[in-house]
Motif scaffolding. Structure first.
Motif, PDB file in Angstrom:
ATOM      1  N   ILE A 141       0.855  -1.188   0.000  1.00 45.96           N
ATOM      2  CA  ILE A 141       0.000   0.000   0.000  1.00 45.96           C
ATOM      3  C   ILE A 141       0.890   1.236   0.000  1.00 45.96           C
ATOM      4  N   PHE A 142       0.320   2.326  -0.513  1.00 52.31           N
ATOM      5  CA  PHE A 142       1.062   3.569  -0.707  1.00 52.31           C
ATOM      6  C   PHE A 142       0.691   4.559   0.395  1.00 52.31           C
ATOM      7  N   SER A 143       1.043   5.799   0.189  1.00 53.33           N
ATOM      8  CA  SER A 143       0.776   6.864   1.152  1.00 53.33           C
ATOM      9  C   SER A 143      -0.705   6.925   1.520  1.00 53.33           C
ATOM     10  N   GLY A 210       2.567  10.486   4.951  1.00 51.82           N
ATOM     11  CA  GLY A 210       2.268   9.225   4.290  1.00 51.82           C
ATOM     12  C   GLY A 210       3.361   8.776   3.340  1.00 51.82           C
ATOM     13  N   VAL A 211       3.943   9.723   2.593  1.00 55.07           N
ATOM     14  CA  VAL A 211       4.999   9.362   1.640  1.00 55.07           C
ATOM     15  C   VAL A 211       6.231   8.873   2.391  1.00 55.07           C
ATOM     16  N   ARG A 212       6.542   9.502   3.535  1.00 57.03           N
ATOM     17  CA  ARG A 212       7.705   9.050   4.300  1.00 57.03           C
ATOM     18  C   ARG A 212       7.466   7.661   4.888  1.00 57.03           C
ATOM     19  N   ALA A 213       6.235   7.413   5.334  1.00 52.09           N
ATOM     20  CA  ALA A 213       5.911   6.083   5.860  1.00 52.09           C
ATOM     21  C   ALA A 213       6.086   5.022   4.778  1.00 52.09           C
ATOM     22  N   TYR A 214       5.647   5.339   3.567  1.00 51.86           N
ATOM     23  CA  TYR A 214       5.831   4.422   2.445  1.00 51.86           C
ATOM     24  C   TYR A 214       7.313   4.224   2.148  1.00 51.86           C
ATOM     25  N   ALA A 215       8.076   5.334   2.120  1.00 52.58           N
ATOM     26  CA  ALA A 215       9.500   5.267   1.790  1.00 52.58           C
ATOM     27  C   ALA A 215      10.267   4.433   2.811  1.00 52.58           C
TER      28      ALA A 215
END
Length: 357
Positions: A141-143, A210-215
């Protein structure tokens, strides 16, 4: 509708920094371990291309996310050469629709956020006494907004990393039984946006993005691949991390909404992904963007499934492991602060407390 689609592609091309970026000329780090090989594949290779001429009869491939997007393209490639694919899906009905008509497919329910479903599948498979020649951890899953599971783990990390790690560990007996198997973890170029926040993985004190969590989840999967290879290679099990490429028509965005958005929104995203693939929106975007660096060229889902398929079955990787792969090849290493649109950041020397095995 056609004018609207073209208009959106033109608008994106003006907003996209990659479209105006000059050809990258920055530093690449020499690494005798993470060294590209000379082969005939590349950025635009499709999943069917990498299995051409291979005989996969008798091979069993277990795959999360094998029913949608790039995973579906890899699945189609595997079964076209005689392999059996066991597709693990949270949405079984979606999997049945997407894989209808393909031979050698088994669909099983599995939710990476529910340990009991992982245990149920693992025990069922182990009782069948069959080997696993490739375990592909492709779902993800993504951001998304900050959500935690019942154990308090941040949802993206729990899905992308912890669920796959638990599945992998439980299936090690079947991987050993193959006497030569591979574990493939779907990472991303997005790993360059964040290290793993080891002292605050669940964003208890760190401001959530969210993007950092994905990264961080993708960085963790690269580290996990390196460590698994180190621990399991003596059992003839090798592990790889794969960057599938930038894929705007992926089903990743629909998968992200499952469980946190109403069904109608999930279905809209599924339909949108299917529609943009049908009208070749990826190709249209590339036409108007015209990026100079090949790493910035968007891939179709057929191209996006290629490195996954190559990692799982290519004889070119025999005897290798613990590598980060992209464009159906071993990636180069670039500095951690590099803005290169390719390559793995210099993380072989990060001491990861991620695994106690």
């Amino acid at each position: 509708m056609t004018l609207l689609i073209i208009g959106s592609a033109v608008f994106i091309s003006f907003k996209d920094k990659a479209a105006s970026s000059p050809i990258f000329t920055g530093r690449v780090i020499y690494d005798e371990f993470q060294m590209p090989i000379n082969n005939k594949f590349g950025h635009h290779t499709e999943a069917m291309d990498v299995v051409e001429g291979l005989d996969l009869k008798g091979k069993i491939i277990v795959m999360t996310g094998g029913h949608s997007g790039t995973g579906r393209e890899a699945t189609k490639a595997f079964v076209s050469r005689g392999a059996t694919v066991i597709a693990l899906a949270r949405d079984v009905e979606w999997a049945k629709r997407n894989l209808k008509g393909l031979p050698n497919i088994e669909i099983e329910y599995l939710d990476l956020l529910k340990p009991e479903s992982i245990e149920t599948f693992a025990q069922k498979f182990l009782k069948s006494n069959r080997p696993i020649h490739a375990l592909i951890n492709s779902a993800g899953i993504f951001s998304s907004p900050l959500v935690k599971n019942e154990k308090g783990y941040e949802r993206i990390f729990a899905t992308n990393v912890l669920g796959h790690y638990e599945l992998t560990v439980k299936l090690i007996p079947a991987l050993k039984k193959a006497k030569g198997s591979r574990i493939i973890n779907l990472a991303s170029r997005g790993h360059r946006l964040s290290n793993v926040i080891f002292d605050d993985i669940n964003f208890e004190h760190t401001e959530y993005e969210g993007v950092r969590a994905y990264a961080q989840s993708k960085t963790a999967l690269i580290l996990l691949s390196i460590k698994l290879d180190e621990l399991l290679k003596n059992s003839n099990i090798r592990s790889f991390a794969v960057h599938p490429g930038p894929i705007p028509s992926s089903d990743l965005f629909a998968a992200t909404l499952v469980g946190v958005a109403p069904d109608y929104k999930v279905n809209i995203m599924k339909s949108a992904s299917k529609f943009v693939r049908l009208i070749h929106y990826t190709e249209l975007l590339n036409f108007f963007r015209s990026p100079k660096n090949i790493g910035d060229i968007y891939k179709t889902v057929e191209e996006g499934g290629a490195t996954t398929a190559w990692a799982a079955v290519s004889p070119e990787l025999n005897g290798k492991g613990g590598l980060y792969l992209e464009d159906c090849n071993i990636s180069v290493v670039v500095p951690n602060d590099s803005d290169a649109p390719f390559g793995v950041r210099n993380m072989h020397w990060i001491k990861s407390p991620l695994i106690e095995y």
